[in-house]
Design an enzyme around this catalytic site. Structure first.
Site, PDB file in Angstrom:
ATOM      1  N   ARG A  21       0.913  -1.239   0.128  1.00 25.89           N
ATOM      2  CA  ARG A  21       0.011  -0.077  -0.059  1.00 25.89           C
ATOM      3  C   ARG A  21       0.888   1.209  -0.033  1.00 25.89           C
ATOM      4  NH1 ARG A  21      -2.823  -3.267   3.673  1.00 25.89           N
ATOM      5  NH2 ARG A  21      -2.341  -2.265   5.560  1.00 25.89           N
ATOM      6  N   SER A  38      -1.279 -16.167   5.869  1.00 20.46           N
ATOM      7  CA  SER A  38      -2.273 -15.144   6.359  1.00 20.46           C
ATOM      8  C   SER A  38      -3.625 -16.190   7.257  1.00 20.46           C
ATOM      9  CB  SER A  38      -2.817 -14.333   5.385  1.00 20.46           C
ATOM     10  OG  SER A  38      -3.544 -13.163   6.078  1.00 20.46           O
ATOM     11  N   ASN A  41      -4.603 -18.185  13.153  1.00 26.30           N
ATOM     12  CA  ASN A  41      -4.036 -19.418  14.172  1.00 26.30           C
ATOM     13  C   ASN A  41      -4.733 -19.127  15.565  1.00 26.30           C
ATOM     14  OD1 ASN A  41      -2.435 -17.159  14.937  1.00 26.30           O
ATOM     15  ND2 ASN A  41      -0.673 -18.180  14.572  1.00 26.30           N
ATOM     16  N   CYS A  42      -4.970 -18.136  15.954  1.00 27.11           N
ATOM     17  CA  CYS A  42      -5.836 -17.945  17.140  1.00 27.11           C
ATOM     18  C   CYS A  42      -7.368 -18.815  16.926  1.00 27.11           C
ATOM     19  CB  CYS A  42      -6.199 -16.788  17.800  1.00 27.11           C
ATOM     20  SG  CYS A  42      -4.684 -15.645  17.918  1.00 27.11           S
ATOM     21  N   THR A 270      18.188  -6.174  12.804  1.00 28.21           N
ATOM     22  CA  THR A 270      18.756  -7.351  13.384  1.00 28.21           C
ATOM     23  C   THR A 270      20.469  -6.813  13.401  1.00 28.21           C
ATOM     24  OG1 THR A 270      19.330  -8.473  11.366  1.00 28.21           O
ATOM     25  CG2 THR A 270      17.474  -9.056  12.645  1.00 28.21           C
ATOM     26  N   ILE A 275      18.753  -6.907   7.356  1.00 23.60           N
ATOM     27  CA  ILE A 275      17.869  -8.298   7.825  1.00 23.60           C
ATOM     28  C   ILE A 275      17.015  -7.744   8.961  1.00 23.60           C
ATOM     29  CG2 ILE A 275      17.674 -10.475   8.683  1.00 23.60           C
ATOM     30  CD1 ILE A 275      20.388 -10.956   7.205  1.00 23.60           C
ATOM     31  N   ALA A 277      13.676  -8.421  11.844  1.00 19.92           N
ATOM     32  CA  ALA A 277      12.900  -9.446  12.481  1.00 19.92           C
ATOM     33  C   ALA A 277      11.581  -8.955  13.077  1.00 19.92           C
ATOM     34  CB  ALA A 277      13.803 -10.413  13.686  1.00 19.92           C
ATOM     35  N   ASP A 280       6.770 -13.006  16.601  1.00 21.07           N
ATOM     36  CA  ASP A 280       6.953 -13.970  17.527  1.00 21.07           C
ATOM     37  C   ASP A 280       8.310 -14.429  17.885  1.00 21.07           C
ATOM     38  OD1 ASP A 280       4.279 -13.540  18.147  1.00 21.07           O
ATOM     39  OD2 ASP A 280       3.711 -15.688  17.758  1.00 21.07           O
ATOM     40  N   LYS A 431     -21.641   4.711  38.425  1.00 21.28           N
ATOM     41  CA  LYS A 431     -20.160   4.443  38.835  1.00 21.28           C
ATOM     42  C   LYS A 431     -19.525   3.082  38.442  1.00 21.28           C
ATOM     43  CE  LYS A 431     -21.164   6.878  43.469  1.00 21.28           C
ATOM     44  NZ  LYS A 431     -21.017   6.569  44.623  1.00 21.28           N
TER      45      LYS A 431
END
Length: 556
Positions: A21, A38, A41-42, A270, A275, A277, A280, A431
Site C-alpha cells: 500500500r 495469512s 491461528n487463534c 537485526t 535483515i 525480524a 513472535d 459508577k
C-alpha cells in the site's frame, strides 16, 4: 527494491500488505513453509469443535488473493533453510518435490514466528496446534477413530482453548500443568477462579504435575508423571508453550536476545543492517519499564509488521512497545490481563501494591448482571497502573482495554475516578468499575483505609493481639467463614462497640470487601486499630474451594 519475507502469517503478511500500500513498485515475495498463508491461528481450537465449521474461515488470504489484490508473490510449502548474509541470498526447500533453489534479496524480513515446545514427536495419537494443517489432522483423527478421551499438556492460552473445545466435542479431557496454576499471565489467587470453572465443566485438572515421559501404544497414549502417576488417553495434545523459531538466524550468526529470540533494535533491524525480524521470533520492550519481554501475541505481531513497513517507506522511526494485553474464553468466563502480574513485579523489585474489587458488569437492577473479579496492581510511589487481571462474563473486555490504555498513555490510577464512560443500565453503572478503581486508590492515598491480604492470614491467626472480625450477616457467616474469626454483622456494629477491646487490632472481613470497608470507617473513627481484607471472603473462597473428583472425568 526487492523484499523477501520468511513467514506469511501475522507479522509477515501484515508487513507485506502494508508495504504494498505504501510502495506500488517494490518486489515483494513471501516464503511460507505451511500450505496456508495469512491464516487465523487463534481460531484453530474452535475449528476442532465446529464452533468454526468451515476451514476456509481460518484463512484470511490465499496466495492467489494476495497476488491479485496486492501483487505479492507467495510460495507455500516452501521452507527457507539457509540465509547467506554476505551474498544476500536465501536457500529454499520445496517441501513437496524436495528440490532446493536460491533467491536474492535487498531487504530480508524474518517472520518465522514461534515453535511449540514438545516433549514427544507428533504421531497418530500425539498432536500440536500450530497451523491449519494441525487442526485439520486433529479434527479428522477424532472423527475417523471415534476417540473418546484426550490429554492436554500445558495450561496456557492454547492448552485451555483446546481443552475446552475437546470437551465441547464430547471427549473426556485431562489437563496437565506443571506449575501451581494455569495461565502464567495471572497470579495464583486469580487463576483459582479459572481452575474452578475448568473443574465445574468436568475437565480433570492436574496442577504441579511434571511429565517424565510419553509413551504411544497401539490403543492409547500414556503420560508418566514425576509422582509416578500414569495418565492414559486416546490422544495427547502438546500445548506446553512456545519458543522463538530462530534457528535460521542462529545459523546465520545473527545476534540473539531473550529466550533465543532474534535481537533487534527499535526499528526491528537485526545485527545485519539489511535483515529485519518481526513477530513472535523477536522480543519487544515493555511500555511500563522499557525492559525486553518476550510477548508472543497475534495483536503485537500484526502491529510490528505494519510499523516496520511504515519505518522503511515513510521513515517514521516509530517504536513498538507492549503492555502484554490479552483475553481468552474459558467456557462461560472471559479471562483478561494487561501489564505485569504480581510475580513479575516482585522479580523486578518494583514498589507496588494491589487492590481487589468485585463490581457488577452493569446495573444490578437490570436483568442478568454478573460479577467482575478484578485485581489491579499499582505503583506505590505514584499510583500509576502497573497491571490488571479481570475474570468474569460480560464486560471484561471493555474494562481491561481501558486499563491497557491507562498503562500505555500513563493515565494515573487516581484519575480513573474522573473517567467519563458511557452508561445505561444494560451496559454499565453510574459508577463504572473503572471509576471504582479510582475511588479505591484515592481512599488508600488519603489513608481512609488500610488493607491486609490472604497471604497475611496465617500470621494474623497466630497473633494473640489480633482479632478477625467478620461483618457479614449471621446466615453468611454460618455457611462458611475463616477459622478463628468472630462475627458481628455490619448493621449492628455500632451497637456492639462496647464489646470490642481498643488494645486489640481488628482485621475486618466481609464477602467482597465493601462492608468491611464500611466497618473500617466506623471503627477507625472510634479510635480502633484496624485493617480490612483485600478481596474479602469471595477471594478466600475461590482459593480454598475444593471440587471432589468422582471418576469418569467428573467433579462435584
Amino acid at each position: 527494491m526487492k523484499y523477501v519475507i520468511i513467514g506469511g502469517v501475522a507479522a509477515g503478511a501484515s508487513f507485506a500488505c502494508r508495504l504494498r500500500r505504501l510502495d506500488e513498485f517494490a518486489e515483494i515475495i513471501i516464503y511460507e513453509q505451511s500450505n496456508f498463508v495469512s491464516y487465523a491461528n487463534c481460531g484453530l481450537p474452535y475449528y476442532v469443535s465446529n464452533v468454526i465449521n468451515d476451514q476456509k474461515q481460518l484463512t484470511l488470504q490465499s496466495p492467489e488473493s494476495l497476488k491479485n489484490r496486492f501483487n505479492i508473490d507467495v510460495f507455500v510449502n516452501s521452507k527457507v533453510i539457509k540465509i547467506d548474509k554476505d551474498k544476500k541470498q536465501i536457500t529454499i526447500l520445496n517441501l513437496k518435490n524436495k528440490n532446493t533453489f536460491i533467491d536474492n534479496y535487498d531487504k530480508l524480513i524474518i517472520a518465522t514466528g514461534a515453535n511449540a515446545i514438545k516433549i514427544a514427536d507428533n504421531n497418530k495419537r500425539i498432536f500440536e496446534l500450530k497451523n491449519v494443517e494441525d487442526s485439520v489432522k486433529l479434527k479428522n483423527a477424532i472423527i475417523e477413530n471415534n476417540y473418546k478421551s484426550a490429554i492436554v499438556l500445558g495450561g496456557g492460552f492454547i492448552g485451555l482453548e483446546i481443552a475446552e473445545n475437546l470437551k465441547l466435542s464430547g471427549l473426556d479431557v485431562t489437563l496437565i500443568e506443571g506449575s501451581n496454576h494455569v495461565l502464567a499471565n495471572l497470579d495464583y489467587e486469580m487463576a483459582c477462579f479459572v481452575h474452578n470453572e475448568i473443574r465445574k465443566n468436568n475437565i480433570k485438572l492436574l496442577l504441579n504435575s511434571f511429565v517424565n515421559k510419553v509413551n504411544t501404544l497401539n490403543d492409547s497414549v500414556e503420560v508418566y508423571l514425576k509422582n509416578n502417576k500414569v495418565i492414559k488417553g486416546d490422544i495427547l495434545i502438546q500445548a506446553i508453550g512456545v519458543r522463538p523459531n530462530s534457528e535460521l538466524a542462529k545459523d546465520a550468526k545473527l545476534d540473539l536476545s531473550l529466550k533465543d529470540s532474534i535481537k533487534v533494535d527499535n526499528l526491528f533491524i537485526t545485527s545485519d543492517k539489511d535483515i529485519y525480524a518481526v513477530g513472535d521470533v523477536s522480543a519487544i520492550k515493555s511500555i511500563i519499564d522499557g525492559e525486553i519481554n518476550y510477548v508472543p501475541l497475534a495483536g503485537i505481531a500484526n502491529k510490528e509488521g505494519r510499523f516496520l513497513a511504515d519505518n522503511l517507506i515513510l521513515n517514521k522511526s516509530e517504536e513498538v512497545k507492549s503492555n502484554s494485553t490479552s483475553i481468552l474464553k474459558v467456557f462461560d468466563l472471559s479471562v483478561a490481563s494487561t501489564g505485569y502480574n504480581e510475580e513479575a513485579l516482585k522479580r523486578k523489585n518494583i514498589n507496588y501494591d494491589k487492590i481487589y474489587l468485585f463490581p457488577n458488569n452493569h446495573a444490578s437492577y437490570y436483568p442478568n448482571y454478573a460479577t467482575l473479579n478484578i485485581k489491579v496492581l499499582y505503583n506505590k510511589d505514584n499510583y500509576d497502573i502497573l497491571g490488571a487481571q479481570i475474570i468474569g462474563k460480560e464486560g471484561v473486555d471493555k474494562r481491561i482495554d481501558i486499563l491497557s490504555m491507562a498503562i500505555r498513555y500513563h493515565i494515573n490510577g487516581l484519575s480513573l475516578k474522573d473517567a467519563e464512560l458511557s452508561y445505561a443500565p444494560p451496559f454499565g453503572s453510574a459508577k463504572d468499575p473503572i471509576n471504582m478503581i479510582g475511588f479505591m486508590l484515592n481512599n488508600l492515598k488519603d489513608n481512609l483505609v488500610r488493607q491486609f491480604y490472604l497471604e497475611d492470614l496465617d500470621k494474623i491467626i497466630k497473633d494473640k493481639n489480633a482479632i478477625l472480625l467478620d461483618v457479614r450477616d449471621d446466615y453468611e457467616y454460618k455457611h462458611g467463614h475463616i477459622h478463628t474469626s468472630i462475627n458481628i454483622p455490619l448493621d449492628s456494629l455500632r451497637k456492639n462497640l462496647n464489646k470490642l477491646d481498643k488494645n486489640k487490632t481488628y482485621y475486618l472481613i466481609c464477602y467482597s470487601a465493601l462492608r468491611s470497608y464500611y466497618a473500617y470507617r466506623i471503627l477507625s473513627q472510634y479510635g480502633f486499630d484496624c485493617y480490612h481484607l483485600a478481596g474479602g471472603f469471595r477471594l478466600y473462597n475461590a482459593v480454598k474451594k475444593r471440587f471432589r473428583f468422582i471418576g469418569d472425568n467428573k467433579y462435584e
